[in-house]
Scaffold this motif. Structure first.
Motif, short mmCIF file in Angstrom:
data_model
loop_
_atom_site.label_atom_id
_atom_site.label_comp_id
_atom_site.label_asym_id
_atom_site.label_seq_id
_atom_site.Cartn_x
_atom_site.Cartn_y
_atom_site.Cartn_z
N THR A 21 0.83 -1.20 0.00
CA THR A 21 0.00 0.00 0.00
C THR A 21 0.87 1.26 0.00
O THR A 21 0.59 2.22 -0.72
CB THR A 21 -0.93 0.01 1.22
N ALA A 22 1.93 1.25 0.81
CA ALA A 22 2.85 2.40 0.82
C ALA A 22 3.46 2.60 -0.56
O ALA A 22 3.58 3.74 -1.04
CB ALA A 22 3.94 2.17 1.86
N THR A 23 3.85 1.51 -1.22
CA THR A 23 4.42 1.60 -2.57
C THR A 23 3.42 2.19 -3.54
O THR A 23 3.75 3.08 -4.35
CB THR A 23 4.87 0.21 -3.05
N ALA A 24 2.16 1.71 -3.47
CA ALA A 24 1.13 2.19 -4.40
C ALA A 24 0.80 3.67 -4.16
O ALA A 24 0.73 4.46 -5.11
CB ALA A 24 -0.13 1.34 -4.25
N LEU A 25 0.62 4.05 -2.91
CA LEU A 25 0.26 5.44 -2.62
C LEU A 25 1.39 6.40 -2.95
O LEU A 25 1.17 7.50 -3.48
CB LEU A 25 -0.14 5.57 -1.16
N THR A 26 2.62 5.99 -2.67
CA THR A 26 3.77 6.83 -3.01
C THR A 26 3.90 6.98 -4.52
O THR A 26 4.15 8.08 -5.03
CB THR A 26 5.06 6.24 -2.41
N GLY A 27 3.73 5.87 -5.24
CA GLY A 27 3.81 5.93 -6.69
C GLY A 27 2.71 6.79 -7.29
O GLY A 27 2.96 7.56 -8.23
N LEU A 28 1.50 6.68 -6.75
CA LEU A 28 0.40 7.50 -7.25
C LEU A 28 0.64 8.98 -6.94
O LEU A 28 0.39 9.84 -7.78
CB LEU A 28 -0.92 7.03 -6.64
N ALA A 29 1.12 9.26 -5.74
CA ALA A 29 1.40 10.65 -5.38
C ALA A 29 2.42 11.26 -6.34
O ALA A 29 2.28 12.41 -6.78
CB ALA A 29 1.90 10.72 -3.94
N ASP A 30 3.45 10.49 -6.67
CA ASP A 30 4.44 10.98 -7.64
C ASP A 30 3.80 11.21 -9.01
O ASP A 30 4.11 12.20 -9.69
CB ASP A 30 5.59 9.97 -7.77
N LEU A 31 2.91 10.31 -9.40
CA LEU A 31 2.29 10.37 -10.72
C LEU A 31 1.41 11.61 -10.87
O LEU A 31 1.36 12.22 -11.94
CB LEU A 31 1.46 9.10 -10.95
N VAL A 32 0.72 12.00 -9.79
CA VAL A 32 -0.22 13.12 -9.89
C VAL A 32 0.30 14.38 -9.20
O VAL A 32 -0.43 15.37 -9.06
CB VAL A 32 -1.60 12.73 -9.29
N GLY A 33 1.57 14.35 -8.75
CA GLY A 33 2.18 15.55 -8.19
C GLY A 33 1.74 15.89 -6.79
O GLY A 33 1.52 17.06 -6.46
N ARG A 34 1.64 14.87 -5.93
CA ARG A 34 1.30 15.09 -4.53
C ARG A 34 2.44 14.55 -3.66
O ARG A 34 3.34 13.85 -4.13
CB ARG A 34 0.01 14.37 -4.14
N GLU A 35 2.39 14.88 -2.37
CA GLU A 35 3.36 14.34 -1.42
C GLU A 35 2.61 13.56 -0.35
O GLU A 35 1.53 13.95 0.07
CB GLU A 35 4.17 15.47 -0.76
N ILE A 36 3.20 12.43 0.06
CA ILE A 36 2.56 11.60 1.07
C ILE A 36 3.62 10.80 1.81
O ILE A 36 4.68 10.48 1.25
CB ILE A 36 1.52 10.64 0.43
N HIS A 37 3.33 10.51 3.06
CA HIS A 37 4.18 9.59 3.83
C HIS A 37 3.28 8.49 4.39
O HIS A 37 2.29 8.77 5.06
CB HIS A 37 4.89 10.29 4.97
#
Length: 452
Positions: free
Chosen positions: A271-287
């Motif tokens: 889940t961390a991998t997916a959310l981080t990858g999506l955040a990068d894809l759409v220009g967001r930041e997440i931890h």
């Protein structure tokens, strides 16, 4: 009218296998090269889903889509949609000989009048594949008459041995409902492609909301209008790759919607991998905390996992992160989309057994008998087979392990299985399903290489 490109079965498109039993290293080698794996067939099959049943399931999730099954009575059995949204043309012997285009047109018009759907979809059957009804012409004529979209999901019941081909047919129909996208791309809109629902899926959607994203959930619980909106999304996340990869790739190819290329978000790490990858894809930041806690009841346990292929591989990662040893996987099919996961799994567990086959109770019981695992987790048929052999087992739905709470769902399933060990032992004394002679045969006794 130009003829549409032929819908390719999974065997042709992705080199899919529906029959195989070998250790992980050998199965991974099937998909390691450029050539398609050598096809295997069953000389005896107990049961199997077909493309029609899978397409019905996927399309039935769209809440305002009317479904017409063009075939004999009973062909729509098992559909998930409410009965008021389903019609069957109820073909008889005369129709199978002379054709039944008029019956299809009448069924479409009647369903439109009684149910008032936003759009209609026609699904074929083996009968109309044989009598060669011109479904395409009827669909176009009725669409003009009622002023609503009418699409054809090109199922025929026997063209493919891989039931997931029906999901591809459903995806093709859904993509044709979208038409030309209206309006500009919406940078905060994300498609989440899933046939699964439940609290874990809701939690994953909430995690995307926390990124400031709007979620367009498809096809589960969606409407036809949501399909049209999907073409304007900034990305697609696929929770159910085995069923919806064709929908994701179609959105990418036809409308330029990129697909997040990560494994399904099963458990904290994925889940961390997916959310981080999506955040990068759409220009967001997440931890996101991707640490997966150990599950005490799994330590040193030999585990067999059963379920959809992408889910089984993702769950195997979670099991081994939590301290268990995966000694076997039983999945409905494998194809090139699983090659990377196969290679990773094989590198960790080269001798683990991989059984490919859906609804083959003899094979499944025989494999489990020989592996003698400590616990079986996953699909209902594998759980039933394990319990009859005295092996502790528990059902685990793929939807339950989506997201960070997936580790807790896995832990509960394992604890439930082990708590029912006495029940499994009792069932083993009283519910033998196959004779000793059958079980002395090798599990893949009926799986043969195709002779070309």
């Amino acid at each position: 009218m130009a003829r549409r490109p032929r819908l390719l079965p999974r065997e042709t498109r992705l080199g899919a296998l529906g029959a195989r039993l070998a250790d992980a290293e050998a199965v991974a080698a099937d998909f390691a090269g450029d050539d398609l794996p050598q096809k295997r067939i069953r000389t005896f099959s107990e049961a199997a889903h077909d493309d029609l049943s899978v397409a019905l399931h996927v399309l039935g999730l769209i809440e305002d889509l009317g479904l017409v099954v063009h075939g004999p009575r009973g062909c729509a059995v098992g559909a998930d949609a409410p009965l008021e949204r389903i019609a069957v043309t109820d073909l008889d012997q005369r129709d199978t000989v002379l054709g039944a285009g008029d019956a299809l047109a009448r069924a479409l018009l009647r369903l439109d009048e009684t149910a008032g759907p936003a759009a209609l979809a026609v699904l074929g059957s083996p009968v109309v594949a044989i009598n060669n009804d011109e479904i395409r012409a009827v669909v176009a004529e009725v669409a003009d008459q009622i002023g609503k979209p009418v699409v054809w999901a090109r199922t025929d019941g026997f063209r493919s041995h891989i039931a997931a081909t029906g999901a591809d047919a459903a995806a093709d129909a859904l993509l044709n409902l979208i038409g030309a996208p209206e309006g500009e791309r919406e940078p905060d809109l994300v498609n989440v492609l899933t046939c699964w629902t439940g609290a874990a899926v809701d939690d994953f959607v909430a995690a995307l909301d926390s990124l400031g994203l709007r979620v367009n959930l498809l096809p589960a619980g969606a409407h036809v209008a949501d399909l049209r909106q999907a073409a304007r999304a900034s990305a697609s996340v696929v929770l159910d790759p085995d069923g919806l990869d064709a929908l994701a790739s179609g959105l990418a190819e036809r409308f330029g919607v990129p697909v997040l290329e990560t494994p399904p978000p099963v458990g904290p790490t994925a889940t961390a991998t997916a959310l981080t990858g999506l955040a990068d894809l759409v220009g967001r930041e997440i931890h996101v905390d991707g640490s997966s806690p150990p599950i005490e009841s799994l330590r040193s346990r030999r585990v067999v996992l059963a379920g959809p292929s992408a889910f089984a591989f993702a769950l195997s990662d979670l099991v081994e992160e939590a301290g268990g040893e995966v000694v076997g996987l039983t999945v409905p099919h494998l194809d090139r989309s699983h090659a990377q996961n196969l290679a990773r799994f094989s590198a960790r567990r080269p001798r683990a057994q991989i059984h490919v086959g859906e609804a083959q109770g003899f094979e499944l019981a025989n494999v489990l008998q020989r592996l003698a695992p400590d616990v079986v987790v996953g699909s209902a048929d594998a759980v039933a087979a394990a319990l009859r052999l005295g092996v502790p087992a528990a059902r685990l739905d793929p939807a339950a392990v989506i997201g960070v709470p997936g580790a807790r769902a896995l832990a509960k399933a394992v604890d439930d299985a082990l708590a029912g060990a006495a029940l499994a032992a009792r069932l083993a004394r009283s519910s033998a399903r196959y004779s000793a002679g059958w079980l002395r045969r090798s599990p893949d006794w009926h799986v043969k290489l195709e002779v070309k």
